[in-house]
Write a protein that holds these residues in place. Structure first.
Motif, mmCIF file in Angstrom:
data_model
loop_
_atom_site.group_PDB
_atom_site.id
_atom_site.type_symbol
_atom_site.label_atom_id
_atom_site.label_comp_id
_atom_site.label_asym_id
_atom_site.label_seq_id
_atom_site.Cartn_x
_atom_site.Cartn_y
_atom_site.Cartn_z
ATOM 1 N N ASN A 124 0.852 -1.112 0.012
ATOM 2 C CA ASN A 124 -0.005 -0.027 -0.080
ATOM 3 C C ASN A 124 0.870 1.263 -0.017
ATOM 4 O OD1 ASN A 124 -2.645 -1.149 -0.041
ATOM 5 N ND2 ASN A 124 -2.475 -1.608 2.263
ATOM 6 N N LEU A 125 2.203 1.239 0.846
ATOM 7 C CA LEU A 125 3.010 2.324 1.100
ATOM 8 C C LEU A 125 3.392 2.580 -0.403
ATOM 9 C CD1 LEU A 125 4.295 4.266 2.912
ATOM 10 C CD2 LEU A 125 6.370 2.793 2.757
ATOM 11 N N GLY A 126 3.997 1.554 -1.211
ATOM 12 C CA GLY A 126 4.708 1.780 -2.222
ATOM 13 C C GLY A 126 3.570 2.331 -3.358
ATOM 14 N N ILE A 127 2.295 1.903 -3.376
ATOM 15 C CA ILE A 127 1.340 2.205 -4.363
ATOM 16 C C ILE A 127 1.020 3.613 -4.083
ATOM 17 C CG2 ILE A 127 -1.005 1.961 -5.145
ATOM 18 C CD1 ILE A 127 -0.715 -1.074 -4.444
ATOM 19 N N VAL A 128 0.983 4.138 -2.895
ATOM 20 C CA VAL A 128 0.523 5.585 -2.682
ATOM 21 C C VAL A 128 1.794 6.489 -3.157
ATOM 22 C CG1 VAL A 128 0.156 7.201 -1.033
ATOM 23 C CG2 VAL A 128 -1.269 5.190 -1.244
ATOM 24 N N ALA A 129 2.943 5.936 -2.758
ATOM 25 C CA ALA A 129 4.259 6.623 -2.845
ATOM 26 C C ALA A 129 4.575 7.034 -4.298
ATOM 27 C CB ALA A 129 5.508 5.896 -2.328
ATOM 28 N N VAL A 130 4.255 6.208 -5.332
ATOM 29 C CA VAL A 130 4.594 6.507 -6.871
ATOM 30 C C VAL A 130 3.646 7.467 -7.131
ATOM 31 C CG1 VAL A 130 5.639 4.414 -7.413
ATOM 32 C CG2 VAL A 130 3.127 4.519 -7.496
ATOM 33 N N GLN A 131 2.426 7.817 -6.525
ATOM 34 C CA GLN A 131 1.596 8.701 -6.807
ATOM 35 C C GLN A 131 1.828 10.198 -6.541
ATOM 36 O OE1 GLN A 131 -0.739 8.166 -9.053
ATOM 37 N NE2 GLN A 131 -0.813 5.822 -8.835
ATOM 38 N N ILE A 132 2.896 10.273 -5.668
ATOM 39 C CA ILE A 132 2.996 11.705 -4.925
ATOM 40 C C ILE A 132 3.607 12.649 -6.072
ATOM 41 C CG2 ILE A 132 4.551 12.599 -3.179
ATOM 42 C CD1 ILE A 132 4.019 10.447 -1.488
ATOM 43 N N VAL A 133 4.344 12.354 -7.059
ATOM 44 C CA VAL A 133 5.078 13.479 -7.826
ATOM 45 C C VAL A 133 3.993 14.167 -8.524
ATOM 46 C CG1 VAL A 133 6.436 13.798 -9.563
ATOM 47 C CG2 VAL A 133 7.340 12.389 -7.854
#
Lengths: 289, 135
Positions: A124-133
């Motif tokens: 879940n963390l990875g999936i959200v993190a790639v969206q941040i930019v």
């Protein structure tokens, strides 16, 4: 461009803008949230991005997130939630944009069942993190596009500098590259194009970029000084800008691991293919950001 | 209104309100925590392979025979297209075989799947992952 088509002061409701109070901060936060959604939704709802969330090299993702903060700080100088007095304010805005981006991404992905309790928190963390930019760029631009115009922009010389121009092009290119780099289509297109076709694609990208920014009289586009010749403008802005676009495209592709297992020729081809949307993003960035 | 004593009023741009600083600090902590986690994960996980274990969680009769619900756990790195094979072994021979493919099995994750047999596997079931692709 804020400094050219801002709302007149008369149309601005008194005291509704950022004045450092909680009320205006809440409004700014709301706008940032909407901005993150508008700019982020196409990527949030792309399945390749979910897979990337847990298959991306963690070190490359860490580098990307680390680089996002200074990028947003610089972007805050040229726009952002509100007019800012100091670097400290820009840093605050950048960090709030990241927080809003993470919250907006997590909310959308949870509502759509992409982020869920069935997945480990690592996923879940990875999936959200790639969206941040992309979402944080959207959050940062929200005030420019959704909010009122800023009278202070009139006085900002930031926009006029060469490095400022190239920086905005990089942000525009990065945004579009983010939307398209994860998709399988970029590889498919690269593999079906020959060297000559790729060369044509590069020339068309270059011409489009020059046309969008300098030749067409869009509001906000650059009006070169009359004494500045075509070739000077072309070399300093379009050519340098396109080089920045290609580097940005290559960086995004590398971050997403799209070069892995590809020959050098195909890798270069993929950069040129992604350079087309990147060049358009870069050209339009000058008009939108 | 939580105007700090240093905040100017009037022509100069406003400072950052206390509540925004709270949000900014949260954002900063979030970035630092995520980056630190990713770096630690990245350094620990260099050249790590998927480490997959398969366990049967339930056996239930269904219309076509018996369904074995399995849990597939990956303690290593992300694997794609993971093939799971279940075999019923009786008297040293394979009485029945069934397979299922799991499209995505991220690192440190668990997925559920099912294998179908015509006979009740009972205690004679052998489960294992037989192959995977890397992203």
């Amino acid at each position: 461009m804020a400094r050219r088509d801002r709302l007149s002061d008369a149309s601005r409701p008194a005291d509704s803008r950022s004045d450092g109070s909680e009320g205006s901060f809440a409004i700014g936060l709301g706008r940032a949230f909407v901005g993150a959604m508008i700019f982020g939704l196409p990527i949030m709802l792309t399945s390749e991005m979910w897979t990337l969330g847990f298959s991306i090299d963690p070190l490359r993702l860490a580098l990307l997130l680390g680089a996002t903060v200074p990028l947003l700080v610089r972007l805050s100088r040229s726009g952002g939630f509100r007019r800012t007095a100091s670097l400290g304010d820009d840093i605050a805005d950048a960090l709030v944009a990241v927080l809003v981006a993470a919250a907006a991404s997590a909310a959308v992905l949870a509502l759509t069942g992409v982020v869920s309790l069935d997945r480990s928190w690592h996923e879940n963390l990875g999936i959200v993190a790639v969206q941040i930019v992309p979402a944080s760029i959207g959050a940062m631009l929200a005030q420019n596009q959704l909010g009122e115009r800023d009278e202070r922009d009139d006085e900002e010389v930031y926009e006029a500098t060469w490095s400022g121009e190239i920086f905005l092009m990089v942000v525009g290119a990065m945004f579009l590259a983010f939307n398209l780099a994860p998709t399988g289509e970029i590889v498919t297109i690269t593999l079906q194009l020959g060297g000559l076709q790729l060369a044509v694609l590069a020339l068309v990208s270059l011409a489009l970029m020059h046309a969008i920014v300098y030749a067409l009289s869009f509001s906000g586009s650059e009006h070169p000084h009359p004494s500045e010749g075509f070739w000077s403008v072309f070399a300093r802005f379009t050519l340098a800008g396109y080089a920045a676009v290609l580097l940005t495209a290559a960086y995004v592709l590398w971050t997403f691991g799209r070069f892995d297992g590809l020959s050098l020729a195909d890798g270069i081809g993929m950069v040129v293919v992604l350079g087309l949307p990147g060049a358009i993003g870069a050209g339009v960035a000058r008009l939108v950001l | 209104m939580a105007r700090g004593p240093g905040d100017a009023v009037g022509e100069t741009p406003p400072g950052t309100s206390r509540i925004e600083w709270v949000a900014a600090v949260l954002g900063g902590l979030f970035v630092v925590a995520v980056v630190a986690y990713l770096v630690a994960d990245g350094l620990a996980g260099r050249d790590r392979l998927p480490a997959i274990t398969v366990t049967a969680t339930r056996i239930a009769p269904v219309a076509s025979g018996y369904a074995v619900e399995i849990g597939v756990e990956n303690a290593g790195d992300t694997a794609l297209d993971v093939d799971i094979r279940g075999r019923i072994l009786r008297d040293g021979a394979v009485a029945e075989e069934s397979t299922v493919t799991i499209a995505e099995l991220p690192g440190q994750s668990r997925r559920r799947a099912g294998l179908l047999f015509t006979q009740n596997p009972g205690d004679a079931l052998e489960l294992r992952a037989v192959g995977w692709a890397l992203p």
